[in-house]
Design a protein around this motif. Sequence first.
Motif, mmCIF file in Angstrom:
data_model
loop_
_atom_site.group_PDB
_atom_site.id
_atom_site.type_symbol
_atom_site.label_atom_id
_atom_site.label_comp_id
_atom_site.label_asym_id
_atom_site.label_seq_id
_atom_site.Cartn_x
_atom_site.Cartn_y
_atom_site.Cartn_z
ATOM 1 N N GLY A 34 -7.335 54.206 -48.255
ATOM 2 C CA GLY A 34 -7.872 54.574 -49.684
ATOM 3 C C GLY A 34 -7.008 54.571 -50.837
ATOM 4 N N ILE A 35 -5.642 54.995 -50.559
ATOM 5 C CA ILE A 35 -4.808 55.015 -51.500
ATOM 6 C C ILE A 35 -4.207 53.610 -51.947
ATOM 7 N N GLY A 36 -3.930 53.146 -50.879
ATOM 8 C CA GLY A 36 -3.272 51.997 -50.870
ATOM 9 C C GLY A 36 -3.982 50.585 -51.117
ATOM 10 N N LEU A 37 -5.259 50.775 -50.826
ATOM 11 C CA LEU A 37 -6.127 49.797 -50.994
ATOM 12 C C LEU A 37 -7.511 50.035 -51.969
ATOM 13 N N VAL A 38 -8.299 50.680 -51.419
ATOM 14 C CA VAL A 38 -9.701 51.073 -52.179
ATOM 15 C C VAL A 38 -9.407 51.504 -53.595
ATOM 16 N N ALA A 39 -8.611 52.431 -53.721
ATOM 17 C CA ALA A 39 -8.431 53.037 -55.097
ATOM 18 C C ALA A 39 -7.825 51.854 -55.965
ATOM 19 N N PRO A 40 -7.040 51.116 -55.647
ATOM 20 C CA PRO A 40 -6.563 49.901 -56.597
ATOM 21 C C PRO A 40 -7.448 48.941 -57.041
ATOM 22 N N LEU A 41 -8.267 48.545 -55.886
ATOM 23 C CA LEU A 41 -9.424 47.511 -56.077
ATOM 24 C C LEU A 41 -10.482 48.163 -56.928
ATOM 25 N N ALA A 42 -10.646 49.631 -56.833
ATOM 26 C CA ALA A 42 -12.001 49.979 -57.541
ATOM 27 C C ALA A 42 -11.402 50.346 -58.945
ATOM 28 N N LEU A 43 -10.194 50.459 -59.459
ATOM 29 C CA LEU A 43 -9.837 50.422 -60.786
ATOM 30 C C LEU A 43 -9.772 48.945 -61.419
ATOM 31 N N ILE A 44 -9.313 47.852 -60.516
ATOM 32 C CA ILE A 44 -9.351 46.711 -61.086
ATOM 33 C C ILE A 44 -10.960 46.286 -61.478
ATOM 34 N N LEU A 45 -11.828 46.602 -60.819
ATOM 35 C CA LEU A 45 -13.592 46.565 -61.228
ATOM 36 C C LEU A 45 -13.618 47.342 -62.429
ATOM 37 N N SER A 46 -13.306 48.596 -62.501
ATOM 38 C CA SER A 46 -13.599 49.422 -63.518
ATOM 39 C C SER A 46 -12.897 48.894 -64.964
ATOM 40 N N GLN A 47 -11.631 48.404 -64.635
ATOM 41 C CA GLN A 47 -10.873 47.661 -65.818
ATOM 42 C C GLN A 47 -11.782 46.413 -66.411
ATOM 43 N N ALA A 48 -12.017 45.537 -65.493
ATOM 44 C CA ALA A 48 -12.803 44.531 -66.050
ATOM 45 C C ALA A 48 -14.132 44.753 -66.574
ATOM 46 N N LEU A 49 -14.724 46.081 -66.216
ATOM 47 C CA LEU A 49 -16.119 46.149 -66.724
ATOM 48 C C LEU A 49 -15.802 47.151 -68.088
ATOM 49 N N ASP A 50 -14.974 47.476 -68.223
ATOM 50 C CA ASP A 50 -14.560 48.347 -69.585
ATOM 51 C C ASP A 50 -14.738 47.387 -70.846
ATOM 52 N N ALA A 51 -15.080 48.130 -72.098
ATOM 53 C CA ALA A 51 -15.213 47.152 -73.045
ATOM 54 C C ALA A 51 -13.958 47.407 -73.732
ATOM 55 N N PRO A 52 -13.477 45.934 -74.623
ATOM 56 C CA PRO A 52 -12.230 46.171 -75.115
ATOM 57 C C PRO A 52 -12.083 47.055 -76.161
ATOM 58 N N PRO A 53 -11.110 47.874 -76.505
ATOM 59 C CA PRO A 53 -10.728 48.751 -77.598
ATOM 60 C C PRO A 53 -11.236 48.144 -79.016
ATOM 61 N N GLY A 54 -12.171 48.840 -79.468
ATOM 62 C CA GLY A 54 -12.638 48.409 -80.786
ATOM 63 C C GLY A 54 -13.602 47.285 -80.783
ATOM 64 N N ALA A 55 -14.399 47.103 -79.625
ATOM 65 C CA ALA A 55 -15.078 45.858 -79.508
ATOM 66 C C ALA A 55 -16.476 46.487 -79.773
ATOM 67 N N ALA A 56 -17.370 45.680 -80.233
ATOM 68 C CA ALA A 56 -18.708 45.973 -80.620
ATOM 69 C C ALA A 56 -19.802 45.768 -79.393
ATOM 70 N N VAL A 57 -19.163 44.766 -78.473
ATOM 71 C CA VAL A 57 -19.800 44.749 -77.203
ATOM 72 C C VAL A 57 -19.524 45.709 -76.202
ATOM 73 N N SER A 58 -20.629 45.669 -74.970
ATOM 74 C CA SER A 58 -20.373 46.589 -74.093
ATOM 75 C C SER A 58 -19.119 45.885 -73.166
ATOM 76 N N GLY A 258 -6.954 40.309 -67.495
ATOM 77 C CA GLY A 258 -6.232 39.974 -66.302
ATOM 78 C C GLY A 258 -6.996 40.536 -65.086
ATOM 79 N N ALA A 259 -7.587 41.728 -65.165
ATOM 80 C CA ALA A 259 -8.651 42.222 -64.246
ATOM 81 C C ALA A 259 -9.874 41.256 -64.100
ATOM 82 N N VAL A 260 -10.232 40.572 -65.095
ATOM 83 C CA VAL A 260 -11.341 39.576 -64.776
ATOM 84 C C VAL A 260 -11.044 38.634 -64.031
ATOM 85 N N VAL A 261 -9.914 37.966 -64.257
ATOM 86 C CA VAL A 261 -9.359 36.776 -63.678
ATOM 87 C C VAL A 261 -9.309 37.292 -62.000
ATOM 88 N N ALA A 262 -8.398 38.512 -61.812
ATOM 89 C CA ALA A 262 -8.173 38.986 -60.574
ATOM 90 C C ALA A 262 -9.350 39.135 -59.753
#
Length: 570
Positions: A34-58, A258-262
Amino acid sequence: MNGAATAATATPPRLRGGAPPASLGLLGVVAFLGIGLVAPLALILSQALDAPPGAAVSGRGAFAAYLASPGLLTSLWNSVWVSALVTAIVLPLAFVFAYALTRSCMPAKPWLRSVMLLPLLAPSLLSAISLIYWFGNQGVARDFWRGLGLDGIYGAPGIVLAQCFATFPHVLMILVTALSLADARLYEAADALGTGTLRRFITVTLPSAKYGLVSAALVCFTLVITDFGIPKVVGGNFNMLATDVFKLVIGQQDFQRGAVVALLLLLPAVLTFGVDLLVQRRQSATLTARAVALVPRPARGFDTAMTLYCLAVAALVLAMFGMAVFASFAKLWPYNLAFSLDHYVAGLVDAGLGDALRNSLQLAGWTALLGPLVVFASAYLLEKTRGLDALRPVVRLLAMLPMAVPGLVLGLGYIFFFNAPGNPLNGLYQTLPLMVLCTVVHFYTTGHVTVVTALKALDAEFEAVSASLKVPLFTTLRRVTLPICLPVLLDVSRYFFVNAMTTISAVVFLYSPDTRLASVAILNLDEAGDTGAAAAMAVLIAGTSALVTLFYLGLGRLVERRTQAWRGRG
């Protein structure tokens, strides 16, 4: 006693004192993955779906916009067609080589097979560096390369050729195993029916090796599309997904894109992994209890043709590997080819890469020690204990998941997870222990499957008899199971060591100036234009891996004499 044995073989016995020790062990395996695999992969997905700072889009809108960008689509297409082309080239070439090793009586089979495994001992960068010396702007065979209508080695042609060299041994090992599992009775029946050679090959040989062919193709495709080192060295302006991740994260500090490409890089690997599981379910047994081992018969014409083919392929591998060795000792390429240690001195002393080599040895040593312990513990808890039945399928899934996760994706996930300020494990970031964790997780699946296969071969009656005699399961583990599995554990340890010495993609985001590795240093030297020192470092890694491999082979023979004497008793 028979009744107790029968009952115990139905379900593995509990550890003395009840199920809690085994249950705690399984929970520990889940926490580790969970620490070595699942959590890092989950954060990649979260980072890819986060809105860019100051962006008007979701976040989802930004994700869709990234996916639709022409540059990203071009890299995706380049990665797919290059991977498919390499697979189409390597698969038939490796199949013929494997067919020669298993179905002919040609001489020097062990020598030829050992030569073909040489690329496994070095980073994939070695093949790219060798190509530069062969076909680069100052290469020995530059005119020959251009005579083929190719402008230079940089770009798609260089990537394809280098990847063929790097992936060949992986495909060969799978196909040799597939072709070794043949029932001679099928061939005898075909001969009795007067079946021609070609028809027998199509109706008997190919169907029996079908799963091996599919698995080899998927492995080759995945290795190419996720490799980072070769496109980085000889890719030039030819963009691929793996190099895009590196440029976005290291060059532009654009972690979201980078997360999106990952995620895109993860998708082909997951798809091929799913296809492999589907084919595996449909694969029927090729060997039964009554099967007869197929022994090749001498045939002068066929054996001569196979010998010439294998010698030609082995010569190409030696030429590629030997060029890197020769160039590492050449004083000034291509003007002064006299023997010199200048590149080794420049790398180890002047560039301070002696510390990098020492870091690699430490990483490989700890990985070779801890990796087998972790995979054996998890495999043993799954196969030889009971309790927490609902959790066991989850553990099996997590154990297979690392095979489908490219090293770059895993390393990027480690940045998001372990570099988070609120994470109590933040102190591990850019340390050697974190790189050990990443490397163990990255190569976890192969070791786990190997140990599980060995444990499944052990009759459950060992534990049943121990339970009927009230012998603690730990005693059975120490005196029976572990000695029997010790040769397998040595093989797994060697696998972890060699891969830890040669890995680049999984750790390229995780090192600091104090923990830089030798494999990563090759990239730095190549970027600085010091190709000779880069070749020297690659040769040092290969030489170290070769020496350690010989040590493991000697240790394995010693262990077999001391613990496997029962195998020779009739």
